[in-house]
Motif scaffolding. Sequence first.
Motif, PDB file in Angstrom:
ATOM      1  N   SER A   1     -74.729 -20.220  25.152  1.00 54.68           N
ATOM      2  CA  SER A   1     -73.332 -20.594  24.942  1.00 54.68           C
ATOM      3  C   SER A   1     -73.038 -21.645  25.992  1.00 54.68           C
ATOM      4  O   SER A   1     -72.748 -21.333  27.132  1.00 54.68           O
ATOM      5  CB  SER A   1     -72.435 -19.359  25.098  1.00 54.68           C
ATOM      6  N   ALA A   2     -73.165 -22.925  25.581  1.00 55.39           N
ATOM      7  CA  ALA A   2     -73.151 -24.002  26.572  1.00 55.39           C
ATOM      8  C   ALA A   2     -72.087 -25.031  26.257  1.00 55.39           C
ATOM      9  O   ALA A   2     -71.386 -24.944  25.242  1.00 55.39           O
ATOM     10  CB  ALA A   2     -74.523 -24.656  26.615  1.00 55.39           C
ATOM     11  N   ASN A   3     -71.968 -25.999  27.152  1.00 53.03           N
ATOM     12  CA  ASN A   3     -71.036 -27.096  26.931  1.00 53.03           C
ATOM     13  C   ASN A   3     -71.784 -28.402  27.151  1.00 53.03           C
ATOM     14  O   ASN A   3     -72.471 -28.563  28.151  1.00 53.03           O
ATOM     15  CB  ASN A   3     -69.861 -26.974  27.898  1.00 53.03           C
ATOM     16  N   PHE A   4     -71.657 -29.316  26.180  1.00 54.65           N
ATOM     17  CA  PHE A   4     -72.393 -30.584  26.265  1.00 54.65           C
ATOM     18  C   PHE A   4     -71.433 -31.758  26.233  1.00 54.65           C
ATOM     19  O   PHE A   4     -70.331 -31.679  25.696  1.00 54.65           O
ATOM     20  CB  PHE A   4     -73.387 -30.683  25.104  1.00 54.65           C
ATOM     21  N   ASP A   5     -71.934 -32.871  26.793  1.00 54.87           N
ATOM     22  CA  ASP A   5     -71.126 -34.094  26.863  1.00 54.87           C
ATOM     23  C   ASP A   5     -70.845 -34.650  25.455  1.00 54.87           C
ATOM     24  O   ASP A   5     -71.778 -34.889  24.682  1.00 54.87           O
ATOM     25  CB  ASP A   5     -71.894 -35.136  27.690  1.00 54.87           C
ATOM     26  N   PRO A   6     -69.566 -34.851  25.115  1.00 57.45           N
ATOM     27  CA  PRO A   6     -69.211 -35.275  23.743  1.00 57.45           C
ATOM     28  C   PRO A   6     -69.871 -36.585  23.317  1.00 57.45           C
ATOM     29  O   PRO A   6     -70.391 -36.681  22.212  1.00 57.45           O
ATOM     30  CB  PRO A   6     -67.691 -35.451  23.799  1.00 57.45           C
ATOM     31  N   VAL A   7     -69.881 -37.588  24.205  1.00 62.53           N
ATOM     32  CA  VAL A   7     -70.408 -38.897  23.805  1.00 62.53           C
ATOM     33  C   VAL A   7     -71.904 -38.804  23.536  1.00 62.53           C
ATOM     34  O   VAL A   7     -72.409 -39.344  22.544  1.00 62.53           O
ATOM     35  CB  VAL A   7     -70.080 -39.955  24.880  1.00 62.53           C
ATOM     36  N   SER A   8     -72.613 -38.076  24.403  1.00 65.59           N
ATOM     37  CA  SER A   8     -74.058 -37.938  24.227  1.00 65.59           C
ATOM     38  C   SER A   8     -74.368 -37.257  22.891  1.00 65.59           C
ATOM     39  O   SER A   8     -75.249 -37.687  22.142  1.00 65.59           O
ATOM     40  CB  SER A   8     -74.623 -37.120  25.385  1.00 65.59           C
ATOM     41  N   ILE A   9     -73.626 -36.192  22.588  1.00 64.06           N
ATOM     42  CA  ILE A   9     -73.847 -35.471  21.330  1.00 64.06           C
ATOM     43  C   ILE A   9     -73.580 -36.400  20.146  1.00 64.06           C
ATOM     44  O   ILE A   9     -74.349 -36.479  19.189  1.00 64.06           O
ATOM     45  CB  ILE A   9     -72.920 -34.228  21.229  1.00 64.06           C
ATOM     46  N   ARG A  10     -72.490 -37.156  20.239  1.00 64.85           N
ATOM     47  CA  ARG A  10     -72.130 -38.030  19.127  1.00 64.85           C
ATOM     48  C   ARG A  10     -73.185 -39.105  18.899  1.00 64.85           C
ATOM     49  O   ARG A  10     -73.576 -39.390  17.775  1.00 64.85           O
ATOM     50  CB  ARG A  10     -70.771 -38.686  19.401  1.00 64.85           C
ATOM     51  N   LEU A  11     -73.661 -39.706  20.014  1.00 63.66           N
ATOM     52  CA  LEU A  11     -74.644 -40.779  19.878  1.00 63.66           C
ATOM     53  C   LEU A  11     -75.933 -40.243  19.264  1.00 63.66           C
ATOM     54  O   LEU A  11     -76.498 -40.860  18.355  1.00 63.66           O
ATOM     55  CB  LEU A  11     -74.917 -41.414  21.244  1.00 63.66           C
ATOM     56  N   THR A  12     -76.365 -39.077  19.726  1.00 60.43           N
ATOM     57  CA  THR A  12     -77.607 -38.508  19.199  1.00 60.43           C
ATOM     58  C   THR A  12     -77.449 -38.127  17.724  1.00 60.43           C
ATOM     59  O   THR A  12     -78.289 -38.453  16.888  1.00 60.43           O
ATOM     60  CB  THR A  12     -78.013 -37.268  20.022  1.00 60.43           C
ATOM     61  N   ALA A  13     -76.340 -37.468  17.414  1.00 60.05           N
ATOM     62  CA  ALA A  13     -76.116 -37.026  16.026  1.00 60.05           C
ATOM     63  C   ALA A  13     -76.051 -38.233  15.086  1.00 60.05           C
ATOM     64  O   ALA A  13     -76.614 -38.227  14.001  1.00 60.05           O
ATOM     65  CB  ALA A  13     -74.829 -36.197  15.941  1.00 60.05           C
ATOM     66  N   LYS A  14     -75.343 -39.289  15.540  1.00 63.49           N
ATOM     67  CA  LYS A  14     -75.220 -40.503  14.715  1.00 63.49           C
ATOM     68  C   LYS A  14     -76.582 -41.139  14.498  1.00 63.49           C
ATOM     69  O   LYS A  14     -76.916 -41.560  13.400  1.00 63.49           O
ATOM     70  CB  LYS A  14     -74.291 -41.509  15.412  1.00 63.49           C
ATOM     71  N   LYS A  15     -77.329 -41.226  15.622  1.00 60.48           N
ATOM     72  CA  LYS A  15     -78.619 -41.893  15.575  1.00 60.48           C
ATOM     73  C   LYS A  15     -79.553 -41.181  14.600  1.00 60.48           C
ATOM     74  O   LYS A  15     -80.286 -41.819  13.849  1.00 60.48           O
ATOM     75  CB  LYS A  15     -79.221 -41.884  16.973  1.00 60.48           C
ATOM     76  N   LEU A  16     -79.504 -39.843  14.593  1.00 57.72           N
ATOM     77  CA  LEU A  16     -80.416 -39.071  13.753  1.00 57.72           C
ATOM     78  C   LEU A  16     -79.802 -38.773  12.378  1.00 57.72           C
ATOM     79  O   LEU A  16     -80.460 -38.184  11.525  1.00 57.72           O
ATOM     80  CB  LEU A  16     -80.782 -37.756  14.454  1.00 57.72           C
ATOM     81  N   GLY A  17     -78.554 -39.187  12.193  1.00 60.11           N
ATOM     82  CA  GLY A  17     -77.906 -38.918  10.911  1.00 60.11           C
ATOM     83  C   GLY A  17     -77.703 -37.430  10.670  1.00 60.11           C
ATOM     84  O   GLY A  17     -77.744 -36.959   9.540  1.00 60.11           O
ATOM     85  N   LEU A  18     -77.515 -36.666  11.742  1.00 58.61           N
ATOM     86  CA  LEU A  18     -77.300 -35.216  11.617  1.00 58.61           C
ATOM     87  C   LEU A  18     -75.850 -34.895  11.961  1.00 58.61           C
ATOM     88  O   LEU A  18     -75.318 -35.403  12.936  1.00 58.61           O
ATOM     89  CB  LEU A  18     -78.195 -34.460  12.608  1.00 58.61           C
ATOM     90  N   SER A  19     -75.218 -34.077  11.152  1.00 59.44           N
ATOM     91  CA  SER A  19     -73.904 -33.583  11.536  1.00 59.44           C
ATOM     92  C   SER A  19     -73.871 -32.096  11.236  1.00 59.44           C
ATOM     93  O   SER A  19     -74.119 -31.682  10.108  1.00 59.44           O
ATOM     94  CB  SER A  19     -72.803 -34.313  10.761  1.00 59.44           C
ATOM     95  N   THR A  20     -73.637 -31.287  12.270  1.00 59.97           N
ATOM     96  CA  THR A  20     -73.626 -29.836  12.093  1.00 59.97           C
ATOM     97  C   THR A  20     -72.292 -29.298  12.580  1.00 59.97           C
ATOM     98  O   THR A  20     -71.521 -30.018  13.221  1.00 59.97           O
ATOM     99  CB  THR A  20     -74.753 -29.180  12.911  1.00 59.97           C
ATOM    100  N   ASP A  21     -72.013 -28.055  12.281  1.00 62.79           N
ATOM    101  CA  ASP A  21     -70.778 -27.442  12.783  1.00 62.79           C
ATOM    102  C   ASP A  21     -70.741 -27.521  14.308  1.00 62.79           C
ATOM    103  O   ASP A  21     -69.679 -27.683  14.902  1.00 62.79           O
ATOM    104  CB  ASP A  21     -70.707 -25.975  12.341  1.00 62.79           C
ATOM    105  N   ALA A  22     -71.921 -27.419  14.949  1.00 58.91           N
ATOM    106  CA  ALA A  22     -71.983 -27.484  16.410  1.00 58.91           C
ATOM    107  C   ALA A  22     -71.674 -28.902  16.892  1.00 58.91           C
ATOM    108  O   ALA A  22     -70.801 -29.110  17.742  1.00 58.91           O
ATOM    109  CB  ALA A  22     -73.357 -27.047  16.880  1.00 58.91           C
TER     110      ALA A  22
END
Lengths: 344, 680
Positions: free
Chosen positions: B223-244
């Motif tokens: 149960s963690a907390n991650f940096d929003p921009v980093s998550i967004r950049l990675t998700a966008k780059k990989l074309g993945l979007s999950t509830d998390a």
Amino acid sequence: MSSLPEKIEQYRQVLNDLAAKTKNIKELEEVKQAFLGRKNGHLTLLFEELKQLPPEEKRAAGIALNNFKMEVQKTLAELEEQCLRPRAEKTVSDLTLPGKRIYWGAPHPLTLFQRKIEKIFVSMGFSVEDGPEIETDYYNFEALNFPPYHPARDSWDTLYINDKLLLRTHTSPVQIRVMEKKKPPIRIIIPGKVYRRETADPTHLPMFHQVEGLVVDRGITFAHLKGTLEYFIKALFGEKVKLRFRPSFFPFTEPSAEVDIECLACHGQDSQCRVCGGTGWKEILGAGLVDPQVFKNVNIDPEKYSGWAFGLGIDRTAMLAYEIPEMRYFYENDLRFLRQFNRR
Amino acid sequence: MNISYDWLKEYIDLNVPPEELAKYFDQIGLMVESTREVNGQTVYEIETYANRPDTLGHLGIARELATLFGLPLKMPGWQLSELEQSTFDLIDIQVLDSQLCPRYCGLVVRGVTVGPSPEWLKKRIEAIGLRPINNIVDIGNYVCFSLGQPLHTFDLNRLKEARIIVRRARKGEFIRTLEGQLVELTPDMLVIADDSKPVALAGIIGGEESGITEKTTDVFIESANFDPVSIRLTAKKLGLSTDASYRFERGVDINAAPLGARMAASLLGQFGGKVSRGLLDVYPNQRKPRSVPLRLKRISELLGIEIPEEFVTRTLTSLGLKLNEQKPGVWVAEIPSFRVDLEREADLIEEIARFFGYDRIPSEVTPTRSFELPGNQEQDCLWLLKETLLHYGFDEVINFSLADPEKEKIWQTGYQPIELRNPISSRTSILRTSLLPGLVENAVWNYNREANGVHIFETGKVYFWEADGQQGEELHLGLLTSGLKEQKSWAQPARETDYFSLKGAIEDLFFYLGYEAPAFEPEDHSFFESGQSVKILTKNETAGYLGLLKPEIRKAYELEKLAYACELNLADLFDRQPRAFVFAPVPRYPGMVRDLSFLVEAQVNFQAIDVQLKKLNVPYLERFEIYDRFEGGSLPAGQISYSVRFFFRHESRTLLAEEVERAMLNIISHLKSTLKIQLR
């Protein structure tokens, strides 16, 4: 030297000859002059001659001359009527045939509707502004308080040209451009084309039209936003239209609102309504007080000035007003569609 | 976001029936898109905003309703049945990048039996539109959609050396996701790794190899907390979007992590799970709550209505803010960590307005201190231009600015087109460099649909790269006229459009807009049939072209009928001031008219005659008109016969016949010497 009755007879002949030749008012005027002219008219001269006759001849000649005078007048009157009467080929045999009409082109419905909107705001002292359609990320997003990489950008799917340039996704960048060069008070509207990377469906197309409004001055409040937009919507849709303000979110306004008008198709009576999906409401615009960060970005002190802004989709609002089910009709440019709008 | 009425009741004792709740949601800006029944429970689909991650869980929504209804928020306690071992004994955690992972909490649960979820949990999962999988996965989702805190569960025994390392990916590393997709990682991406390799894409999706299986008994709850921009950049780059990723990129409450872990662990206790002692919590840089000043006076200044102080304090307190009064009517508000959107005074004022109700704020007309002089001549010119063309019977069209590069090539517009980086399709991948392709498509569309004549215009921009690499936008006017202009009727024959109908409209356009008459010079152009087009010049500068579209273009669009077209640059034209209008006195003395018929060599065009006559500056010549022109017949080959009518007038007296005769002799001798005319 012929006698007066003989002369009368001669002039009767002259009159008849002339009458046969007279075709128009100008010629008729010449005949009139020839007989009735004050100095040299035939009749004038004959009456002069009558005065010279001995009394025993005077009576009979006088009667004959007077008769001739009446004859001249009658002939002239008949000739005048004849000259004014239209020729047979100039008259119409069937007055019920369709008339000859001149075709006026039809303005595009979006032009027509945009002009309606402009007129309402111009009457409230707004001026109409304009800006580029190819924008930078700064004007389209950053200056409007969209942080880089923020999910708020997802609602504004963007067509990019390169890392620096994009097609504006809303007319809001013009707000920034105007506030950069102009000091308050500002009262403007900005109509124009905007672009989104959207797949076409009945209410979405990659290009559509928006109109943006912006007021910046001392002491501008949310109540002013409400009052002005209510006036605008009633001017556009009629005094009786119902509307509501709902809280919403836009990065460049705080507080933000969305304005719904009652569904004009079902008035909330049809739970299966295709226009409003049964909710009874149609969202027509987004609005709010200008976000203080936006003011800071253009060097306007948010403690001194406040303002409101709104953005409205012209296409979708025109669809509501004219009950047009699909947005693509606007861009197919089918003349059978367009020409309905020359009934301005 | 799907919100279940029953689920909300875990946090708030609602006294409003399900069917009435929707209107309250709308009122506070939680727009209900639809309401439906799922398994006998009412589910609302709510539109949430990018700045409100706290509304991505039932707890957050319940908090909003509690504030609106003035009800208390219930917080269930989560009992843990504990193991002997501490968490530290069972797993080793290292967070190597606390920038991208500011907080990392975890608990180990041992002895869990994986199996289907109980009915109440299945109902919850179905309510939010997901499919129940098994008790462990379902509990993860239940916590996520309760608190808005995404969890990830690992099979402890599949983590090498029971070690978790939160680090950036190394170049060349891969991970196979839970969905079976093999993803290549790059060093800008944060991963959860075990001793040997990445086992999850942090905050986005887990890896297949460390996932829960039927056989799993020991679970590590992340149960963690991650940096929003980093998550967004990675998700966008990989074309993945999950509830998390959806939640993390919006900003998850930094203080929800411990509760998330406890809640999941407690629920796993229902399936035999025993929980490790002591919550593992790596949180090196503790965040202080944000402080935001608030002035009561400012609320009424911005909203336009006095709001009672009691309402302000009650609302904000209920939303979780702590108000510290500095002096009467002035507070510093301490913002709870779950409200990432509240940063400035204006944000707090929006909260007050939202719960006060927008409908209770009065409506007032915006006051005005000054009016601007009516400006923007361009808008006026544009409308006048449109009215003129409408009067000429042209219909207005609007086409997309996006164009097909293949089709536009045929035109050779001479502009360097601007390409889109992410076009919707290859057929809409550039911005148009001319308005005429759109007009031709409109003509074809309408000819295919019963039209027998098309007369249309468009005003709009064309776009191009300037020579210096800057982007250019230019307002143009395009016109197209083709086919029947007037339909046959009982009263008159049909009339086809022609070159001169279009040219006349353009001439009148300049006239009605108050601009000097343009010059038309025959010149070939890539759009038009050779010898059948003119360049339009204003003040010796090219303003546009007009002519008969060439067959190659018509063929490319399958336009069978002839079409005349014109494109004008309005931007340059509107930059010029039209001549100011002043009245000219109405003539008081009669004029005189003289006609002249003459032959001239065919290569002399009317413009040449026009130029010579204007150059001559004949006294008292008011104007002249060409009223007849013909060639062939009894005329010698290569000769054209013109008849011109001259109108003479003196402004302050009646002209003498001799004056006019002298002028005519002057005209004749000039035309003889310059253009070799022969009188007829």
